[in-house]
Motif scaffolding. Sequence first.
Motif, PDB file in Angstrom:
ATOM      1  N   LEU A  86       0.831  -1.227  -0.014  1.00  0.00           N
ATOM      2  CA  LEU A  86       0.042  -0.092  -0.238  1.00  0.00           C
ATOM      3  C   LEU A  86       0.695   1.268   0.052  1.00  0.00           C
ATOM      4  CD1 LEU A  86      -2.836   1.161   0.265  1.00  0.00           C
ATOM      5  CD2 LEU A  86      -2.607   1.249   2.693  1.00  0.00           C
ATOM      6  N   GLY A  87       1.820   1.027   0.839  1.00  0.00           N
ATOM      7  CA  GLY A  87       2.933   2.398   0.727  1.00  0.00           C
ATOM      8  C   GLY A  87       3.475   2.668  -0.585  1.00  0.00           C
ATOM      9  N   ARG A  90       1.378   4.042  -3.219  1.00  0.00           N
ATOM     10  CA  ARG A  90       0.961   5.505  -3.061  1.00  0.00           C
ATOM     11  C   ARG A  90       2.184   6.519  -3.080  1.00  0.00           C
ATOM     12  NH1 ARG A  90      -3.521   7.010   0.222  1.00  0.00           N
ATOM     13  NH2 ARG A  90      -5.318   5.590   0.219  1.00  0.00           N
ATOM     14  N   LEU A 235       1.104  11.355   1.546  1.00  0.00           N
ATOM     15  CA  LEU A 235       0.752   9.566   1.359  1.00  0.00           C
ATOM     16  C   LEU A 235      -0.632   9.571   1.761  1.00  0.00           C
ATOM     17  CD1 LEU A 235       3.955   7.962   2.631  1.00  0.00           C
ATOM     18  CD2 LEU A 235       3.257   8.109   0.275  1.00  0.00           C
ATOM     19  N   LYS A 236      -0.893  10.222   2.745  1.00  0.00           N
ATOM     20  CA  LYS A 236      -2.316  10.244   3.517  1.00  0.00           C
ATOM     21  C   LYS A 236      -2.831   8.946   3.692  1.00  0.00           C
ATOM     22  CE  LYS A 236      -3.839  14.552   1.319  1.00  0.00           C
ATOM     23  NZ  LYS A 236      -4.756  15.389   0.311  1.00  0.00           N
ATOM     24  N   ASP A 237      -2.053   8.000   4.456  1.00  0.00           N
ATOM     25  CA  ASP A 237      -2.233   6.686   4.709  1.00  0.00           C
ATOM     26  C   ASP A 237      -2.243   6.401   6.193  1.00  0.00           C
ATOM     27  OD1 ASP A 237       0.562   6.799   5.321  1.00  0.00           O
ATOM     28  OD2 ASP A 237       1.333   5.087   4.239  1.00  0.00           O
ATOM     29  N   TRP A 240      -5.095   4.323   7.047  1.00  0.00           N
ATOM     30  CA  TRP A 240      -4.951   2.787   6.486  1.00  0.00           C
ATOM     31  C   TRP A 240      -4.175   2.003   7.433  1.00  0.00           C
ATOM     32  CZ3 TRP A 240      -7.633   0.314   2.923  1.00  0.00           C
ATOM     33  CH2 TRP A 240      -8.495   1.335   1.992  1.00  0.00           C
ATOM     34  N   MET A 241      -2.871   2.731   7.825  1.00  0.00           N
ATOM     35  CA  MET A 241      -2.077   1.907   8.649  1.00  0.00           C
ATOM     36  C   MET A 241      -2.509   1.703  10.147  1.00  0.00           C
ATOM     37  SD  MET A 241       0.629   1.649   6.893  1.00  0.00           S
ATOM     38  CE  MET A 241      -0.386   1.267   5.484  1.00  0.00           C
ATOM     39  N   ARG A 299       5.419  10.879  10.226  1.00  0.00           N
ATOM     40  CA  ARG A 299       4.222   9.979   9.808  1.00  0.00           C
ATOM     41  C   ARG A 299       3.970   8.964  10.832  1.00  0.00           C
ATOM     42  NH1 ARG A 299       5.461   5.493   6.405  1.00  0.00           N
ATOM     43  NH2 ARG A 299       3.529   4.716   5.399  1.00  0.00           N
TER      44      ARG A 299
END
Length: 335
Positions: A86-87, A90, A235-237, A240-241, A299
């Motif tokens: 996923l990282g 992105r 990244l705006k994850d 998700w993480m 992050r």
Amino acid sequence: MSALAHIFAVTLPFFALVLCGYTAARSRLLPLDAVAGLNMFVLYFALPCMLYRFGNSTPIGQLLDPVICVLWLCAASLVVAFAAWLGRNRGATWPDAAMGALVAAFPNSGFMGVPLILALLGESAVGPVMSTLLIDLAVTTSVCIGLSQWGAAGESGAFKAAGRALKGVLRNPMPWAILLGAMSGALEIRLWQPVSQTVSLLGNAASPVALFTIGAVLARSQMQADHRDVQTRQLKDVGWMVACKLLAHPLMIFGLGSAAVKAGALRGEILASLVLTAALPSASNVSLLAERFGASNGRIARIILWSTCVAFLTFSAVSSVYVGLPATQAQPSAR
């Protein structure tokens, strides 16, 4: 008192201590320079003594149970693979993707898990937690550190990084404390009474100081984060993480563990301990590893902070499924 209210009555003081540490550091009531000293006390004195005591009452066979090891490694591998993919998908660099994967797969089982699950399920549930801690320190962390250097250093560089991570494991007192306690228990070695009392006092201090330190470390990491890192902020994850850590990880453990229980390879009460361990927030020390291996510390700090905040609700919800059930019913129906 309802079951959920009872769970909150147990979990609230633990998360409240984390909040106290965060507030103290954030307000500078606790100087940021003092956080390292608190962390050192917990890591090298209090927590090893607590883990030694629990290791002393845990058979070595349970610490190295092959079913627990395979189950935990399979779930961790799936979480790491998905989070890293996923990282990268992105646009994250290998260090950011790898540290994001680690923070999604490594629960705070040392500082928070052992005392919290002890309070919820009793001393018999601590053994599986320590087994997962050994695996995450020795395997999950080493693999993710190696992965973080894959793109920048090439294949040989990745293996060298993983080797350095293993050397770091050997310098970490937590796995040694667990194994030493288990060996002394197996050999029926008893400490000299003054030494035993000292170990007991330090072990009793581990839970409150560790929880307070978690909050202080989170505040320091957030305050020292590099907010100018535009690429990783895009990244705006974080959500998700956090979802990987608090939802995907425990669900994978539950699914794989339920199959093992049905096959007769795992007891229901052990599965309960493993699911609760997987439902813990992210390990706070990953932010230090991120800084060391070239990932965005800001992050990672945000992921750890939000996973800790949200876990107060999600961990309590998962706990309500297991706490209070007899051992024979500790594995709820998958339907």
